[in-house]
Design an enzyme around this catalytic site. Structure first.
Site, mmCIF file in Angstrom:
data_model
loop_
_atom_site.group_PDB
_atom_site.id
_atom_site.type_symbol
_atom_site.label_atom_id
_atom_site.label_comp_id
_atom_site.label_asym_id
_atom_site.label_seq_id
_atom_site.Cartn_x
_atom_site.Cartn_y
_atom_site.Cartn_z
ATOM 1 N N GLU A 113 1.487 1.960 -3.406
ATOM 2 C CA GLU A 113 0.070 2.195 -4.163
ATOM 3 C C GLU A 113 -0.189 3.445 -3.826
ATOM 4 O OE1 GLU A 113 -1.510 -1.687 -2.626
ATOM 5 O OE2 GLU A 113 -2.458 -1.963 -4.416
ATOM 6 N N GLU A 139 2.755 -8.139 -1.883
ATOM 7 C CA GLU A 139 1.622 -8.684 -1.345
ATOM 8 C C GLU A 139 1.303 -10.257 -1.557
ATOM 9 O OE1 GLU A 139 1.660 -5.909 -2.636
ATOM 10 O OE2 GLU A 139 0.319 -4.468 -1.798
ATOM 11 N N GLY A 192 0.830 -1.303 0.068
ATOM 12 C CA GLY A 192 0.026 -0.070 -0.098
ATOM 13 C C GLY A 192 0.614 1.286 0.063
HETATM 14 N N1 T1G Z 1 1.849 -4.186 9.015
HETATM 15 C C1 T1G Z 1 2.007 -4.223 10.418
HETATM 16 N N2 T1G Z 1 3.319 -4.595 11.006
HETATM 17 C C2 T1G Z 1 4.375 -4.520 10.019
HETATM 18 C C3 T1G Z 1 4.301 -4.321 8.764
HETATM 19 C C4 T1G Z 1 2.947 -4.078 8.197
HETATM 20 N N3 T1G Z 1 2.868 -3.896 6.831
HETATM 21 N N4 T1G Z 1 5.778 -4.367 8.278
HETATM 22 C C5 T1G Z 1 6.430 -4.762 9.155
HETATM 23 N N5 T1G Z 1 5.818 -4.870 10.550
HETATM 24 C C6 T1G Z 1 6.203 -4.963 11.700
HETATM 25 C C7 T1G Z 1 7.173 -6.114 11.914
HETATM 26 O O1 T1G Z 1 6.177 -7.207 12.355
HETATM 27 C C8 T1G Z 1 7.895 -5.936 13.089
HETATM 28 O O2 T1G Z 1 7.119 -5.956 14.286
HETATM 29 C C9 T1G Z 1 8.360 -4.502 12.651
HETATM 30 O O3 T1G Z 1 7.147 -3.939 11.821
HETATM 31 C C10 T1G Z 1 9.596 -4.036 11.739
HETATM 32 O O4 T1G Z 1 9.916 -4.929 10.881
HETATM 33 C C11 T1G Z 1 -3.542 -2.810 0.182
HETATM 34 C C12 T1G Z 1 -3.034 -4.862 1.781
HETATM 35 C C13 T1G Z 1 9.064 -2.873 5.657
HETATM 36 C C14 T1G Z 1 10.939 -4.163 4.567
HETATM 37 O O5 T1G Z 1 4.222 -6.976 2.883
HETATM 38 O O6 T1G Z 1 8.779 -6.100 4.300
HETATM 39 O O7 T1G Z 1 -0.012 -3.352 1.781
HETATM 40 O O8 T1G Z 1 8.395 -7.560 15.282
HETATM 41 O O9 T1G Z 1 11.437 -6.335 11.338
HETATM 42 O O10 T1G Z 1 13.662 -5.552 8.863
HETATM 43 O O11 T1G Z 1 -2.094 -3.939 -1.263
HETATM 44 O O12 T1G Z 1 9.019 -5.172 7.602
HETATM 45 O O13 T1G Z 1 9.065 -5.300 15.502
HETATM 46 O O14 T1G Z 1 6.874 -6.498 16.386
HETATM 47 O O15 T1G Z 1 10.470 -6.495 9.068
HETATM 48 O O16 T1G Z 1 13.298 -3.085 8.624
HETATM 49 C C15 T1G Z 1 2.518 -5.217 2.037
HETATM 50 C C16 T1G Z 1 5.790 -6.163 5.089
HETATM 51 C C17 T1G Z 1 1.288 -5.134 3.229
HETATM 52 C C18 T1G Z 1 5.744 -5.248 3.583
HETATM 53 C C19 T1G Z 1 10.897 -3.528 6.873
HETATM 54 N N6 T1G Z 1 3.773 -4.785 2.632
HETATM 55 N N7 T1G Z 1 7.035 -5.554 5.788
HETATM 56 O O17 T1G Z 1 11.785 -4.513 7.219
HETATM 57 O O18 T1G Z 1 11.774 -4.464 9.921
HETATM 58 S S1 T1G Z 1 -0.092 -5.634 2.458
HETATM 59 C C20 T1G Z 1 4.539 -5.641 3.060
HETATM 60 C C21 T1G Z 1 8.353 -5.831 5.406
HETATM 61 C C22 T1G Z 1 -0.559 -4.262 1.606
HETATM 62 C C23 T1G Z 1 -2.271 -3.296 -0.283
HETATM 63 C C24 T1G Z 1 -1.941 -4.436 0.778
HETATM 64 C C25 T1G Z 1 9.301 -5.159 6.289
HETATM 65 C C26 T1G Z 1 10.097 -4.031 5.926
HETATM 66 P P1 T1G Z 1 8.103 -6.255 15.377
HETATM 67 P P2 T1G Z 1 10.866 -5.588 10.242
HETATM 68 P P3 T1G Z 1 12.732 -4.439 8.501
#
Ligand code: T1G
Length: 695
Positions: A105, A125, A102
């Site tokens: 996006e 995603e 997002g």
């Molecule tokens: N939502 C909630 N929590 C998240 C999060 C997210 N999107 N991304 C990371 N966290 C939390 C993670 O669990 C951890 O928590 C902390 O943040 C640090 O993360 C409509 C619906 C961005 C590259 O798939 O790839 O958008 O363990 O250790 O190594 O189309 O986090 O500290 O409690 O990974 O610096 C799409 C997922 C969502 C990206 C950073 N986005 N995140 O990496 O930190 S779906 C993703 C990552 C979406 C739309 C759809 C990575 C990062 P805690 P981290 P990092």
């Protein structure tokens, strides 16, 4: 009062909306509301342009995954993005770090994007079992064309900033103070007509004229999708650009997103997203415990494992000295490393510069003294306790103070190895899985005296080397192999009871395993398992007979199956079927046809039951750690989440009742339900609930 997640200010005639929602500026409900209100306030105040910026370490990492499944909070992300795009006042996204999902996006809904060449723009995603659900599958193709948009959407791999600039996804590369640069850029574009991707199909024209290249790319990408639903949905969403307008294409995307998000596959893949992060948390080890600095790693042993580990570490950016007494073994090992790198490079997995860089970080030595300046030593010699103890005793004299001393042992007692040194606090296990340069799982073995900071160090090094680290305690087979042993005993028992190898493997593959357990035995080599059983005084009647006949599996052209002409395709062998029937009779069994459901249960339940015992003994910290181990080290289908996740979804009580039934019918002690499994069943609890709060 919750801290302000979005602030709005003006810099002259330019408005600035700044998100401050650590750690990754996830677009949760409060953030979306803040952006929505800020946009309208600034528009109402008559600004000439708006900058959307983020504080902290990255532009938004996407929707807030923790909100999934909760009641929706207005405005929805798609609605917000459409509102931004509809603005008559140009909106500039100041992207940096990892603008993902997002986050990307919402940047695509802005009229311009600026940022440093270090930024990564991605739609991951699909890795969560989803597809982009806020216009990404419709706007990205309209920004860069369908062929260019397909791979990042279907693989979830990010687009690096320099490539994004070439593709026109970054309207300006800004190094240095990004917000200031974005404001200056906003002043330049103020008053100019805005480009709205949703209303510009220009970039679709070439594929509409000739979709062949797009379809060929789609087929190639889906060939690696392991039967998961989300990749195919991603392809269809982009393909819809050929026949649907933006509104219809977005409607299809949103409906499919909701279908996937409510499905089992996405639940399993989201479970893994959080499980990978949870596994790095060690009970009683706070953030104040820092990893020891590691720049140089010594790997002892130039064989299959030593070579694979050397590759992983060099790929992770470490200087690596590979040590082996034999120069010939070193040269052979290095040759295999170089060949593997070049093969991957040819497939586009590495650039030439990356391969040259990695190779330049590898040096070879025949003396253990070459490990003297290493910050970490990973021993990967033959699986013999005396040999390992002698090497660690030598290392104790050679390695510098503070060096982490790790053994790649897959079954031996790390505490005994540590006791061969004067510094057991610096000793642990780092159990890689073959081929070590490919398999992501790294079992970090916590010795009785291992200091917490070396466990944190091994997690840090493992992550940097592209591994998925899981920390477990010392026991026979640690966690993964111990669970595998429980399943192997049940597989052999089912053969004695009347199942044939092809029956068992067919059921395993139908569940989602890439290979059945008997075919895996043939791949690994029946001689390996036979040697381990001999050392432990264990027996496996059928497998022992095959090994004693020299039927080791693929490497000898015959094992549980036949392999003709060097083919890797397993062919059922009547000779083996007869041998199974004879051995069954020798052991007093009356063969029966075992129903497929029972075969599946007796393939899965031993994993769950032994996993319960491993948790109960404190060998593993939490159930999701065991799921990570079995999906990333043993081929458990990701779509099913892992043995413990699957048990929770099946119902632990249900698993317990069926397992107890098999135990009562067969009397096989290996099927007796373990205490924790019984406890969770009786209390109506789950492995996930039991694991909560454990580190
Ligand atoms: N939502 C909630 N929590 C998240 C999060 C997210 N999107 N991304 C990371 N966290 C939390 C993670 O669990 C951890 O928590 C902390 O943040 C640090 O993360 C409509 C619906 C961005 C590259 O798939 O790839 O958008 O363990 O250790 O190594 O189309 O986090 O500290 O409690 O990974 O610096 C799409 C997922 C969502 C990206 C950073 N986005 N995140 O990496 O930190 S779906 C993703 C990552 C979406 C739309 C759809 C990575 C990062 P805690 P981290 P990092």
């Amino acid at each position: 009062m919750s801290e302000q997640k979005v602030t709005v200010r003006r810099d002259g005639e330019v408005g600035v909306i700044e998100i401050d929602n650590p750690p990754v500026n996830a677009l949760g409900g409060a953030v979306r509301k803040g952006i929505w209100d800020g946009l309208h306030d600034l528009q109402g105040a008559g600004v000439s342009a708006i900058v959307l910026a983020c504080k902290g370490r990255t532009f938004s990492g996407g929707a807030d995954i923790t909100e999934f499944g909760k009641p929706p909070v207005e405005p929805g992300l798609s609605v917000l993005i459409d509102e931004i795009e509809a603005s008559d006042v140009p909106v500039v996204a100041a992207v940096f770090g990892t603008a993902l999902g997002g986050g990307f996006e919402i940047a695509l809904g802005c009229h311009y994007r600026v940022g440093p060449s270090s930024v990564k723009l991605g739609l991951p995603e699909v890795k969560l079992g989803l597809l982009p659900g806020a216009g990404g599958t419709q706007r990205l193709p309209r920004a860069i064309g369908m062929e260019a948009a397909l791979p990042p959407i279907v693989t979830g791999d990010p687009i690096p900033g320099d490539e994004a600039a070439k593709l026109g996804l970054l309207d300006r590369v800004i190094e240095g103070d990004l917000t200031e640069g974005a404001i200056a850029f906003a002043r330049e574009v103020a008053g100019k007509p805005v480009r709205r991707l949703s209303r510009d199909d220009t970039a679709l024209a070439s594929t509409k004229a000739d979709p062949i290249a797009f379809e060929e790319a789609a087929t190639r990408l889906l060939s690696r999708s392991r039967g998961l639903k989300a990749p195919a949905a991603c392809v269809q969403a982009v393909r819809n650009c050929l026949t649907m307008d933006f509104a219809d294409g977005s409607k299809w995307e949103r409906e499919t997103f909701h279908d996937l998000r409510s499905g089992e596959e996405s639940a399993a893949q989201r479970h893994h997203f959080f499980a990978e992060r949870a596994a790095l948390k060690l009970p009683g080890v706070g953030k104040e415990v820092q990893p020891r600095p590691v720049k140089k790693i010594a790997v002892i042993g130039a064989g299959t494992m030593g070579g694979g580990i050397t590759m992983s570490m060099a790929t992770g950016g470490y200087d690596v000295v590979m040590i082996d007494k034999s120069q010939e073994a070193l040269d052979r090992g290095f040759g295999i490393i170089e060949k593997n790198y070049r093969k991957t490079q040819a497939r586009g997995g590495f650039t030439e510069a990356e391969v040259d860089g990695a190779l330049s970080r590898i040096s070879l030595a025949t003396e253990l003294s070459a490990a003297a300046d290493a910050d970490m030593v990973i021993e990967a010699v033959y699986e013999n306790l005396d040999l390992k103890k002698s090497i660690f005793a030598e290392l104790d004299k050679v390695a510098k103070p503070g060096a982490v001393l790790a053994s790649n042992t897959s079954t031996l007692d790390v505490d005994e190895i540590a006791a061969a040194t004067s510094r057991p606090a610096d000793v642990m296990g780092m159990h890689f899985f073959s081929p070590a340069n490919v398999m992501k799982l790294l079992e970090n073995i916590r010795g009785e005296k291992s200091s917490p900071d070396i466990l944190v160090t091994a997690n840090t090094v493992g992550k940097q080397a592209g591994k998925i680290p899981v920390t477990v305690g010392v026991c026979n087979g640690f966690a993964g192999n111990r669970m595998g042993g429980a399943r192997a005993r049940q597989v052999q028992r089912m053969l004695l009871e009347g199942a044939m190898p092809q029956d068992v493997d067919r059921v395993a593959k139908a569940f989602g395993f890439a290979m059945g357990p008997l075919a895996v035995n043939d791949l690994a080599g029946l001689d390996i398992g036979y040697a381990v059983r001999k050392e432990r005084g264990e027996k496996s009647p059928i497998a022992d007979k095959l090994a004693e006949m020299g039927r080791y599996g693929q490497k000898t052209g015959a094992g549980f199956y036949l392999y003709e002409g060097g083919s890797r395709t397993p062919i059922p062998d009547p000779f083996v079927e007869n041998l199974i029937r004879e051995t069954s009779a020798e052991h007093g069994f009356t063969p029966r046809e075992i129903p497929e459901q029972e075969i599946l249960d007796r393939l899965l339940f031993p994993l769950i039951n032994e996993g319960a015992q491993i948790l109960d003994e404190g060998i593993a910290i939490r159930s999701s750690d065991l799921d990570l181990i079995w999906v990333n080290g043993f081929g458990f289908p990701l779509a099913k989440g892992g043995p413990m996740f699957w048990a929770d979804r099946e119902g632990v009580g249900n698993v317990y009742e069926r397992l107890k039934g098999y135990y009562e019918v067969s009397g096989d002690p290996n099927l007796e339900p373990k205490p924790l499994l019984q406890h969770l069943a009786k209390t109506g609890s789950s492995f996930a609930d039991w694991s909560k709060g454990r580190g």
